[in-house]
Motif scaffolding. Structure first.
Motif, mmCIF file in Angstrom:
data_model
loop_
_atom_site.group_PDB
_atom_site.id
_atom_site.type_symbol
_atom_site.label_atom_id
_atom_site.label_comp_id
_atom_site.label_asym_id
_atom_site.label_seq_id
_atom_site.Cartn_x
_atom_site.Cartn_y
_atom_site.Cartn_z
ATOM 1 N N PRO A 35 -42.248 21.360 28.709
ATOM 2 C CA PRO A 35 -42.847 21.247 27.375
ATOM 3 C C PRO A 35 -42.414 19.949 26.702
ATOM 4 O O PRO A 35 -41.250 19.540 26.804
ATOM 5 C CB PRO A 35 -42.293 22.472 26.634
ATOM 6 N N LEU A 36 -43.342 19.302 26.022
ATOM 7 C CA LEU A 36 -43.048 18.042 25.337
ATOM 8 C C LEU A 36 -43.303 18.178 23.844
ATOM 9 O O LEU A 36 -44.266 18.832 23.420
ATOM 10 C CB LEU A 36 -43.908 16.909 25.892
ATOM 11 N N ALA A 37 -42.446 17.532 23.066
ATOM 12 C CA ALA A 37 -42.616 17.425 21.615
ATOM 13 C C ALA A 37 -42.165 16.018 21.238
ATOM 14 O O ALA A 37 -41.054 15.812 20.745
ATOM 15 C CB ALA A 37 -41.795 18.482 20.897
ATOM 16 N N LEU A 38 -43.020 15.042 21.524
ATOM 17 C CA LEU A 38 -42.613 13.647 21.408
ATOM 18 C C LEU A 38 -42.286 13.262 19.973
ATOM 19 O O LEU A 38 -41.403 12.433 19.733
ATOM 20 C CB LEU A 38 -43.713 12.740 21.965
ATOM 21 N N ARG A 39 -42.986 13.839 19.037
ATOM 22 C CA ARG A 39 -42.721 13.539 17.630
ATOM 23 C C ARG A 39 -41.277 13.912 17.273
ATOM 24 O O ARG A 39 -40.571 13.170 16.602
ATOM 25 C CB ARG A 39 -43.703 14.318 16.768
ATOM 26 N N GLU A 40 -40.840 15.074 17.781
ATOM 27 C CA GLU A 40 -39.486 15.528 17.488
ATOM 28 C C GLU A 40 -38.447 14.836 18.357
ATOM 29 O O GLU A 40 -37.300 14.654 17.932
ATOM 30 C CB GLU A 40 -39.401 17.039 17.701
ATOM 31 N N LEU A 41 -38.820 14.459 19.562
ATOM 32 C CA LEU A 41 -37.875 13.778 20.448
ATOM 33 C C LEU A 41 -37.332 12.517 19.799
ATOM 34 O O LEU A 41 -36.136 12.230 19.878
ATOM 35 C CB LEU A 41 -38.557 13.450 21.780
ATOM 36 N N GLY A 42 -38.206 11.751 19.165
ATOM 37 C CA GLY A 42 -37.743 10.573 18.443
ATOM 38 C C GLY A 42 -37.506 9.345 19.287
ATOM 39 O O GLY A 42 -36.992 8.333 18.780
ATOM 40 N N ALA A 43 -37.846 9.392 20.574
ATOM 41 C CA ALA A 43 -37.680 8.206 21.413
ATOM 42 C C ALA A 43 -38.579 7.083 20.912
ATOM 43 O O ALA A 43 -39.659 7.331 20.369
ATOM 44 C CB ALA A 43 -38.013 8.532 22.863
ATOM 45 N N ALA A 44 -38.133 5.862 21.097
ATOM 46 C CA ALA A 44 -38.948 4.710 20.698
ATOM 47 C C ALA A 44 -40.236 4.665 21.495
ATOM 48 O O ALA A 44 -41.324 4.432 20.947
ATOM 49 C CB ALA A 44 -38.151 3.423 20.890
ATOM 50 N N TYR A 45 -40.121 4.923 22.814
ATOM 51 C CA TYR A 45 -41.256 4.804 23.717
ATOM 52 C C TYR A 45 -41.174 5.920 24.760
ATOM 53 O O TYR A 45 -40.095 6.254 25.250
ATOM 54 C CB TYR A 45 -41.248 3.454 24.443
ATOM 55 N N TYR A 46 -42.327 6.481 25.090
ATOM 56 C CA TYR A 46 -42.402 7.501 26.146
ATOM 57 C C TYR A 46 -43.715 7.268 26.889
ATOM 58 O O TYR A 46 -44.787 7.225 26.286
ATOM 59 C CB TYR A 46 -42.391 8.907 25.551
#
Length: 395
Positions: free
Chosen positions: A196-207
């Motif tokens: 499962p991915l939640a990129l907004r919450e992950l906060g990484a600069a780039y994915y």
């Protein structure tokens, strides 16, 4: 899962396919949709590419954003994750003496891109060596954080490693590095559809992630996520008409990345169909797809470790997604191992037993392991056949 699910793919019925992780496999329903889109494109290319494709891409990006937990406007389509990695690394600027961290598990192509970018700007690549076997996610965090210095500017890290199939603790690393002012580029080639991915919450600069692997979209479908505060400073590898477009209805990031020259957009347009088709094959949708695949490889690992006499797994269950590694006994002659080199056992499994599964020397020959994949079309019988073949070939 039952064998009939294999009927949704056009895989060779004579081959036991345990290597979904390398290039994925696209269901026939998705390929049919792509054929229809291509026919529509070729029936009137100007109408399709100049008038129709933009809203279609917007719809595809919205569906993908909902799936990976990101705003659609923070996503740019890419042909593959390697292109996403290169886009970021070629777009950033480093000073001589700056340090860029990665791990010794990083995907070879991405590590090459990091080396080239660093050399061009006089930066230094620092490689964190992870323990093998890996005792815990915390051991990975400790190994990476031990390399952080005041000169550290970026971490490049796989979300799921290619050679070793480790689900890396990226959320903890992103959090701890941001506390020290260091950004992270996550090479999530295997991420979408496996975990499962939640990129907004992950906060990484780039994915950056592939959609042709575990999402089962056609080849050539991937994406790059760029955090909103960093978009103005990043340009695509191919600068095209968007650079000086007078449009004001879209961000410069959208204008730059949405059109980079003529190409076949149909792999991107098939992403919503792939999400619907794969998620519709089981009652529980995508959560069940991911959970089922994970349970399959965990069960296969337990069975194969027992048959091969392995006292313990190479890493804990918490670091397993839809792929897993199983240690093999040493014994084959050591040979050079350039990218895509096929181990002799890999060749024999395929040629003599019709089993497609990668054999990887790791950390270096003669140590090696199998990397097993699980997709809905795989059954317990596939892994039992692999166990039978290994017992015969390794005897």
């Amino acid at each position: 899962m039952s064998a009939p699910l294999r009927s949704h793919w056009s895989l060779d019925p004579q081959v036991i396919f345990l290597n979904h992780g390398s290039f994925g496999a696209c269901p026939t329903a998705v390929l049919q949709h792509q054929s229809e889109l291509r026919a529509r494109l070729e029936s009137e290319p100007v109408r399709f590419l100049a008038r129709e494709v933009e809203p279609l891409l917007d719809d595809a990006r919205a569906a993908l954003g909902a799936f990976v937990g990101a705003d659609a406007d923070d996503l740019a389509f890419m042909p593959n994750a390697t292109t996403g990695v290169n886009t970021v690394l070629r777009g950033l600027r480093f000073q001589p003496g700056d340090e860029l961290i990665t791990t010794n598990n990083e995907y070879n192509a991405s590590k090459n891109a990091l080396d080239v970018a660093a050399a061009a700007m006089g930066a230094k690549v620092v490689v964190a060596k992870l323990p093998w076997p890996v005792p815990s996610p915390e051991a990975v965090v400790d190994a990476v954080m031990a390399q952080v210095t005041p000169r550290t500017r970026l971490l490049l890290i796989d979300h799921i490693t290619s050679q070793t199939a480790l689900v890396m603790p990226v959320a903890e690393l992103v959090r701890r590095l941001r506390e020290q002012g260091v950004e992270t580029l996550v090479d999530g080639a295997h991420g979408p559809g496996m975990v499962p991915l939640a990129l907004r919450e992950l906060g990484a600069a780039y994915y950056t992630g592939n959609c042709h692997k575990w999402l089962c979209a056609p080849k050539g479908a991937a994406f790059l996520y760029v955090r909103r505060d960093l978009q103005a400073g990043l340009k695509p590898l191919v600068v095209s008409h968007g650079h000086n477009s007078p449009r004001t209805d879209r961000s410069r990031f959208r204008l730059d990345f949405d059109w980079m020259g003529t190409h076949d957009p149909t792999p991107f347009l098939c992403i919503p169909t792939a999400l619907r088709v794969i998620g519709g094959l089981v009652p529980g949708g995508w959560p069940e797809v991911m959970a089922s695949n994970r349970e399959k490889v965990l069960t296969a690992r337990r069975r194969l470790d027992a048959r091969l006499g392995n006292a313990s797994p190479l890493y804990p269950d918490a670091m397993v997604g839809s792929m897993v590694c199983v240690a093999l006994p040493e014994g084959y002659p050591e040979r050079p191992a350039p990218p895509l080199y096929l181990d002799p056992l890999h060749v024999r499994l395929f040629e003599e037993r019709h089993i497609e599964v990668p054999v990887t020397p790791w950390p270096k020959a003669p140590q090696r392991h199998l990397r097993l994949s699980a997709q809905l079309y795989n059954t317990p019988a596939d892994y039992e056949a692999l166990g039978d073949a290994l017992e015969a070939l390794l005897r």
